[in-house]
Design a protein around this motif. Structure first.
Motif, PDB file in Angstrom:
ATOM      1  N   ALA A  52      17.359  -5.880  67.195  1.00 38.95           N
ATOM      2  CA  ALA A  52      17.707  -6.282  65.833  1.00 38.95           C
ATOM      3  C   ALA A  52      16.809  -5.554  64.851  1.00 38.95           C
ATOM      4  CB  ALA A  52      17.552  -7.796  65.684  1.00 38.95           C
ATOM      5  N   PRO A  53      17.314  -5.213  63.657  1.00 41.42           N
ATOM      6  CA  PRO A  53      16.497  -4.517  62.665  1.00 41.42           C
ATOM      7  C   PRO A  53      15.260  -5.346  62.303  1.00 41.42           C
ATOM      8  CG  PRO A  53      18.816  -4.573  62.008  1.00 41.42           C
ATOM      9  CD  PRO A  53      18.677  -5.480  63.178  1.00 41.42           C
ATOM     10  N   GLU A  54      14.129  -4.671  62.109  1.00 38.06           N
ATOM     11  CA  GLU A  54      12.904  -5.347  61.699  1.00 38.06           C
ATOM     12  C   GLU A  54      13.039  -5.821  60.258  1.00 38.06           C
ATOM     13  OE1 GLU A  54      10.369  -7.230  62.129  1.00 38.06           O
ATOM     14  OE2 GLU A  54       9.147  -5.835  63.311  1.00 38.06           O
ATOM     15  N   VAL A  55      12.395  -6.928  59.940  1.00 38.22           N
ATOM     16  CA  VAL A  55      12.405  -7.445  58.574  1.00 38.22           C
ATOM     17  C   VAL A  55      11.856  -6.386  57.622  1.00 38.22           C
ATOM     18  CG1 VAL A  55      11.421  -9.173  57.019  1.00 38.22           C
ATOM     19  CG2 VAL A  55      12.132  -9.825  59.324  1.00 38.22           C
ATOM     20  N   GLY A  56      12.543  -6.168  56.518  1.00 38.36           N
ATOM     21  CA  GLY A  56      12.095  -5.218  55.505  1.00 38.36           C
ATOM     22  C   GLY A  56      12.469  -3.787  55.789  1.00 38.36           C
TER      23      GLY A  56
ATOM     24  N   SER B 156      15.807   2.434  54.073  1.00 40.75           N
ATOM     25  CA  SER B 156      14.691   2.005  53.228  1.00 40.75           C
ATOM     26  C   SER B 156      13.668   1.176  54.006  1.00 40.75           C
ATOM     27  CB  SER B 156      15.203   1.199  52.032  1.00 40.75           C
ATOM     28  OG  SER B 156      15.706  -0.056  52.463  1.00 40.75           O
ATOM     29  N   ILE B 157      12.447   1.168  53.482  1.00 41.62           N
ATOM     30  CA  ILE B 157      11.367   0.315  53.977  1.00 41.62           C
ATOM     31  C   ILE B 157      10.755  -0.368  52.762  1.00 41.62           C
ATOM     32  CG2 ILE B 157       9.185   0.188  55.241  1.00 41.62           C
ATOM     33  CD1 ILE B 157       9.877   2.949  56.439  1.00 41.62           C
ATOM     34  N   SER B 158      10.697  -1.687  52.794  1.00 42.45           N
ATOM     35  CA  SER B 158      10.179  -2.454  51.669  1.00 42.45           C
ATOM     36  C   SER B 158       8.715  -2.830  51.910  1.00 42.45           C
ATOM     37  CB  SER B 158      11.016  -3.723  51.482  1.00 42.45           C
ATOM     38  OG  SER B 158      10.523  -4.484  50.401  1.00 42.45           O
ATOM     39  N   ILE B 159       7.863  -2.479  50.960  1.00 44.84           N
ATOM     40  CA  ILE B 159       6.425  -2.732  51.050  1.00 44.84           C
ATOM     41  C   ILE B 159       6.010  -3.655  49.905  1.00 44.84           C
ATOM     42  CG2 ILE B 159       4.128  -1.688  51.072  1.00 44.84           C
ATOM     43  CD1 ILE B 159       5.880  -0.895  53.472  1.00 44.84           C
ATOM     44  N   GLY B 160       5.190  -4.660  50.219  1.00 45.37           N
ATOM     45  CA  GLY B 160       4.762  -5.628  49.208  1.00 45.37           C
ATOM     46  C   GLY B 160       3.327  -5.425  48.770  1.00 45.37           C
ATOM     47  N   MET B 161       3.036  -5.822  47.544  1.00 44.51           N
ATOM     48  CA  MET B 161       1.686  -5.692  46.984  1.00 44.51           C
ATOM     49  C   MET B 161       1.424  -6.857  46.046  1.00 44.51           C
ATOM     50  SD  MET B 161       0.344  -2.634  44.471  1.00 44.51           S
ATOM     51  CE  MET B 161      -1.241  -2.710  43.625  1.00 44.51           C
ATOM     52  N   THR B 162       0.243  -7.485  46.157  1.00 46.00           N
ATOM     53  CA  THR B 162      -0.192  -8.467  45.176  1.00 46.00           C
ATOM     54  C   THR B 162      -1.561  -8.045  44.677  1.00 46.00           C
ATOM     55  OG1 THR B 162      -0.726 -10.798  44.723  1.00 46.00           O
ATOM     56  CG2 THR B 162      -1.098 -10.030  46.981  1.00 46.00           C
ATOM     57  N   ALA B 163      -1.711  -7.999  43.358  1.00 43.12           N
ATOM     58  CA  ALA B 163      -2.957  -7.537  42.730  1.00 43.12           C
ATOM     59  C   ALA B 163      -2.954  -8.020  41.289  1.00 43.12           C
ATOM     60  CB  ALA B 163      -3.046  -6.018  42.786  1.00 43.12           C
ATOM     61  N   PRO B 164      -4.119  -7.974  40.611  1.00 42.47           N
ATOM     62  CA  PRO B 164      -4.124  -8.323  39.185  1.00 42.47           C
ATOM     63  C   PRO B 164      -3.436  -7.231  38.375  1.00 42.47           C
ATOM     64  CG  PRO B 164      -6.298  -7.574  39.869  1.00 42.47           C
ATOM     65  CD  PRO B 164      -5.474  -7.679  41.111  1.00 42.47           C
ATOM     66  N   LEU B 165      -2.363  -7.577  37.701  1.00 49.09           N
ATOM     67  CA  LEU B 165      -1.642  -6.636  36.843  1.00 49.09           C
ATOM     68  C   LEU B 165      -1.746  -7.042  35.385  1.00 49.09           C
ATOM     69  CD1 LEU B 165       1.569  -6.238  39.056  1.00 49.09           C
ATOM     70  CD2 LEU B 165      -0.482  -4.795  39.047  1.00 49.09           C
ATOM     71  N   SER B 166      -2.457  -8.145  35.138  1.00 49.41           N
ATOM     72  CA  SER B 166      -2.692  -8.626  33.779  1.00 49.41           C
ATOM     73  C   SER B 166      -4.029  -9.356  33.763  1.00 49.41           C
ATOM     74  CB  SER B 166      -1.555  -9.570  33.339  1.00 49.41           C
ATOM     75  OG  SER B 166      -1.554 -10.734  34.150  1.00 49.41           O
ATOM     76  N   GLY B 167      -4.467  -9.767  32.594  1.00 53.78           N
ATOM     77  CA  GLY B 167      -5.719 -10.499  32.485  1.00 53.78           C
ATOM     78  C   GLY B 167      -6.919  -9.574  32.445  1.00 53.78           C
ATOM     79  N   PRO B 168      -8.135 -10.141  32.542  1.00 51.46           N
ATOM     80  CA  PRO B 168      -9.368  -9.348  32.395  1.00 51.46           C
ATOM     81  C   PRO B 168      -9.489  -8.206  33.387  1.00 51.46           C
ATOM     82  CG  PRO B 168      -9.856 -11.705  32.375  1.00 51.46           C
ATOM     83  CD  PRO B 168      -8.416 -11.569  32.752  1.00 51.46           C
TER      84      PRO B 168
ATOM     85  N   ARG C 120      11.158   6.497  64.330  1.00 53.80           N
ATOM     86  CA  ARG C 120      12.350   5.968  63.652  1.00 53.80           C
ATOM     87  C   ARG C 120      12.611   4.517  64.014  1.00 53.80           C
ATOM     88  NH1 ARG C 120      15.937   6.250  59.359  1.00 53.80           N
ATOM     89  NH2 ARG C 120      17.890   5.301  60.003  1.00 53.80           N
ATOM     90  N   ASP C 121      12.357   4.138  65.272  1.00 52.81           N
ATOM     91  CA  ASP C 121      12.603   2.765  65.732  1.00 52.81           C
ATOM     92  C   ASP C 121      11.421   1.891  65.303  1.00 52.81           C
ATOM     93  OD1 ASP C 121      13.631   0.551  66.961  1.00 52.81           O
ATOM     94  OD2 ASP C 121      13.034   1.157  68.985  1.00 52.81           O
ATOM     95  N   LEU C 122      11.388   1.549  64.037  1.00 48.51           N
ATOM     96  CA  LEU C 122      10.206   0.961  63.406  1.00 48.51           C
ATOM     97  C   LEU C 122      10.140  -0.558  63.569  1.00 48.51           C
ATOM     98  CD1 LEU C 122       7.727   1.476  61.589  1.00 48.51           C
ATOM     99  CD2 LEU C 122       9.252   1.210  59.614  1.00 48.51           C
ATOM    100  N   THR C 123       8.978  -1.034  63.987  1.00 52.12           N
ATOM    101  CA  THR C 123       8.682  -2.475  64.020  1.00 52.12           C
ATOM    102  C   THR C 123       7.247  -2.661  63.525  1.00 52.12           C
ATOM    103  OG1 THR C 123       7.752  -2.512  66.259  1.00 52.12           O
ATOM    104  CG2 THR C 123      10.153  -2.805  66.058  1.00 52.12           C
ATOM    105  N   ARG C 124       6.933  -3.889  63.162  1.00 50.36           N
ATOM    106  CA  ARG C 124       5.562  -4.179  62.741  1.00 50.36           C
ATOM    107  C   ARG C 124       4.573  -3.933  63.877  1.00 50.36           C
ATOM    108  NH1 ARG C 124       7.510  -9.695  59.716  1.00 50.36           N
ATOM    109  NH2 ARG C 124       7.884  -8.800  57.630  1.00 50.36           N
ATOM    110  N   GLU C 125       4.947  -4.314  65.080  1.00 54.01           N
ATOM    111  CA  GLU C 125       4.053  -4.103  66.217  1.00 54.01           C
ATOM    112  C   GLU C 125       3.825  -2.619  66.480  1.00 54.01           C
ATOM    113  OE1 GLU C 125       2.103  -6.027  68.219  1.00 54.01           O
ATOM    114  OE2 GLU C 125       2.499  -7.543  66.694  1.00 54.01           O
ATOM    115  N   LYS C 126       4.849  -1.800  66.276  1.00 52.61           N
ATOM    116  CA  LYS C 126       4.666  -0.357  66.439  1.00 52.61           C
ATOM    117  C   LYS C 126       3.741   0.199  65.368  1.00 52.61           C
ATOM    118  CE  LYS C 126       8.669   1.202  69.057  1.00 52.61           C
ATOM    119  NZ  LYS C 126       9.806   2.145  69.093  1.00 52.61           N
ATOM    120  N   LEU C 127       3.852  -0.304  64.143  1.00 49.23           N
ATOM    121  CA  LEU C 127       2.958   0.146  63.078  1.00 49.23           C
ATOM    122  C   LEU C 127       1.516  -0.228  63.406  1.00 49.23           C
ATOM    123  CD1 LEU C 127       2.313   1.373  60.339  1.00 49.23           C
ATOM    124  CD2 LEU C 127       2.893  -0.843  59.291  1.00 49.23           C
ATOM    125  N   ILE C 128       1.299  -1.459  63.860  1.00 49.00           N
ATOM    126  CA  ILE C 128      -0.048  -1.895  64.233  1.00 49.00           C
ATOM    127  C   ILE C 128      -0.610  -1.000  65.335  1.00 49.00           C
ATOM    128  CG2 ILE C 128      -1.346  -3.772  65.339  1.00 49.00           C
ATOM    129  CD1 ILE C 128       0.575  -5.703  63.794  1.00 49.00           C
TER     130      ILE C 128
END
Length: 384
Positions: A24-28, A33-45, A334-342
């Motif tokens: 089954a296709p890996e999540v994301g 396409s491959i979807s990558i997430g990021m959380t960081a301060p983009l506003s404020g001090p 090409r056969d991408l999974t999170r475990e393969k990336l790790i």
């Protein structure tokens, strides 16, 4: 009708079996396409830090996508603003994984936010994070000590290594009266621990301590407490706005010690805040000098900059975080999974990103031990 239902059910089960067999296709991950997430301060001090990182990563992704992506897949970045607040960083990480369905995470910011997100969200979810602006020991435990650490891949060195380099340099110059001004959170306390340990190895202790709360400029009590010790040096484990406020206040109190900061302060932002008063402040750096285009990775990073954008340490760090992820994705096939990336990342031993090296293994995700000491010169130029 009964026979028809039986045929439909058999057909459905056959399709399901084929899908499972094919994987089954890996999540994301989709066909293109491959979807990558990021959380960081983009506003404020501290929003300037996160915005700089996001812009560089987006430019890096655009460059890769324009040449066909990674194994035919385009990179998509989904960046959320956490304002450098732990609760928001944890909530954003949960949203990115559970709702946005990203494949992996990239370029988080801050010791307390990243440690909480690792232990509460992306570690338990087995989603890798590549790079964070933090040198905290809490993000550098072996997977045997903390199973969630298996999913944290650091690209920069630790605060302990930064502190050791600074203290070694200062004490070699005969400067032993060293005070510490720190942020009262995971970042500041980790840095304070690193400085204290480095001093202890030389039979010394901090001559004074003072703290400031995260996202606050209330540095008065800290300045007064530290000024009473009349220190030769104040080592600042703080970000650029409270650092600048502290330097100004210390000078008003008649104190002119050697100020030294850890890398997260951001040299260009500190210069922008302090102006000419920034001259002489020392800063530990954990990335290559971003103005030296003799370094291949720096040259590549500079080519990404558009308009009036100038090189910065935060920019080169964001680029090297992105490059670490991209190299890991290429190695995964090409056969991408999170475990393969790790597994691909853990196979990177002394991996050259273009004049800056990272090393990972199954038992160690520390990444780097690189530290450079710099000083702010005339005109706000960073000298090394």
């Amino acid at each position: 009708m009964k026979k028809l239902r039986h045929l439909l059910l058999s057909s459905l089960m056959l399709c399901l079996g084929n899908a499972i067999a094919a994987g089954a296709p890996e999540v994301g991950v989709s066909d293109n396409s491959i979807s990558i997430g990021m959380t960081a301060p983009l506003s404020g001090p501290n929003g300037s830090y996160g915005v700089e990182m996001r812009e560089v990563i987006e430019a890096s992704f655009r460059q890769i996508n324009s040449s066909g992506g990674i194994h035919g897949r385009k990179l998509q970045l989904v960046a959320l603003d956490d304002g450098y607040e732990t609760d928001r960083a944890v909530a954003n990480t949960r949203t990115l994984i559970n709702e946005t369905k990203v494949f992996a995470l990239l370029a988080s910011y801050g010791s307390s936010p990243t440690t909480a997100a690792m232990n509460e969200v992306f570690g338990p979810a087995a989603v890798p994070l590549i790079g964070t602006i933090s040198g905290a020991d809490s993000l550098r435990q072996s997977p045997k000590e903390n199973t969630n650490s298996r999913y944290m891949f650091n690209v920069r060195t630790s605060y302990a290594n930064e502190s050791e380099a600074i203290v070694k340099h200062l004490t070699a110059l005969g400067l032993n009266n060293i005070a510490v001004f720190y942020q009262n959170d995971g970042f500041g306390k980790s840095g304070l621990d690193g400085v204290t340990a480095a001093l202890k190895r030389r039979n010394l202790t901090p001559s004074a301590q003072g703290s400031v709360e995260r996202n606050s400029l209330d540095v008065g009590k800290a300045a007064q407490a530290i000024a009473r010790a009349n220190p030769q040096v104040v080592l600042m484990v703080t970000l650029y706005k409270p650092s600048a406020e502290f330097v100004r206040l210390m000078k008003k109190l008649g104190q002119n010690p050697q100020f030294f900061a850890l890398s997260p302060v951001g040299a260009d932002l500190l210069v922008g805040e302090l102006g000419a008063e920034a001259r002489g402040i020392g800063i530990a750096q954990v990335m290559p000098y971003p103005w030296n285009d003799a370094t291949p990775a720096v040259r590549e990073y500079q080519r990404l900059l558009s308009g009036d954008k100038k090189p910065t340490y935060y920019g080169i760090e964001a680029y090297l975080m992105s490059k670490t992820l991209l190299d890991g994705l290429r190695k995964s096939g090409r056969d991408l999974t999170r475990e393969k990336l790790i597994a691909s990342l853990e196979s990177m031993q002394n991996h050259d990103l273009g004049g800056y090296r990272v090393s990972f293994s199954a038992s160690d995700h520390s990444g780097s031990s690189f530290v450079d000491l710099t000083v702010i010169g005339s005109g706000g130029r960073v000298l090394h």
